[in-house]
Design an enzyme around this catalytic site. Sequence first.
Site, mmCIF file in Angstrom:
data_model
loop_
_atom_site.group_PDB
_atom_site.id
_atom_site.type_symbol
_atom_site.label_atom_id
_atom_site.label_comp_id
_atom_site.label_asym_id
_atom_site.label_seq_id
_atom_site.Cartn_x
_atom_site.Cartn_y
_atom_site.Cartn_z
ATOM 1 N N CYS A 20 15.756 -5.072 0.053
ATOM 2 C CA CYS A 20 16.391 -3.823 -0.384
ATOM 3 C C CYS A 20 17.512 -3.433 0.588
ATOM 4 C CB CYS A 20 15.333 -2.717 -0.439
ATOM 5 S SG CYS A 20 16.025 -1.071 -0.608
ATOM 6 N N LYS A 47 2.193 -0.819 -5.579
ATOM 7 C CA LYS A 47 2.333 0.168 -4.502
ATOM 8 C C LYS A 47 0.976 0.708 -4.069
ATOM 9 C CE LYS A 47 6.829 1.324 -6.291
ATOM 10 N NZ LYS A 47 7.514 2.047 -7.346
ATOM 11 N N VAL A 60 11.534 3.368 -2.308
ATOM 12 C CA VAL A 60 11.799 3.094 -0.894
ATOM 13 C C VAL A 60 13.312 3.078 -0.697
ATOM 14 C CG1 VAL A 60 9.701 1.809 -0.333
ATOM 15 C CG2 VAL A 60 11.625 0.597 -1.365
ATOM 16 N N HIS A 159 24.077 -9.150 0.627
ATOM 17 C CA HIS A 159 23.621 -9.452 -0.738
ATOM 18 C C HIS A 159 24.725 -10.125 -1.534
ATOM 19 C CE1 HIS A 159 19.620 -7.375 -1.411
ATOM 20 N NE2 HIS A 159 19.889 -7.171 -0.137
#
Length: 212
Positions: A20, A47, A60, A159
């Site tokens: 992330c 989760k 998150v 990314h």
Amino acid sequence: MGVEVCVKAAVGAPNVLGDCPFSQRVLLTLEEKKVTYKMHLINVSDKPKWFLEVNPEGKVPVINFGDKWIPDSDVIVGLIEEKYPNPSLIAPPEFASVGSKIFPTFVSFLKSKDPSDGTEQALLDELKALEEHLKAHGPYVNGQNICSVDMSLAPKLYHLEVALGHFKKWSVPESLSHVRNYIKLLFERVSFKKTKAEEKYVIAGWAPKVNP
């Protein structure tokens, strides 16, 4: 109590840091400010109950400075800056939006199946704008000193590099030498190496979005 932060765990590897970019941005900010923190890896497809109890939206990253859990990476990095002002990562207001469209244009190009739909050009235009900024103000967005804009861009450029390299065999053109140098500088920082997801997890994270 200290600082606690919840970030995404890797797809298929719940004990490994995940892909992330917003989680990495928060970790980078903490690392650059030398703040000691405890990290919780959250498996976003399963989760934990305690996590959903303290953070019902289940997103998150979230951070806790000792009293409550706070979501949203923009809010979080602002609070880190407030609580730990040294070294300052504040960007001049006129630089705050530098590179802000790179990530959405990268995602459009990555998901695109039509080479002539303009998504590649849109990304190139954003990277060229960053090139011009760095040429005038570099090597970082705010000159010699790293700032919050770099913390936000570094994971997104990672990314971009990994996903476009893997799925499209595409890389940042040689002609954008300031952008390439900027990426190299960011990726060589100790804070970045410590907080980045492995390339295979970045690829695994994007795979279902590229080939749904």
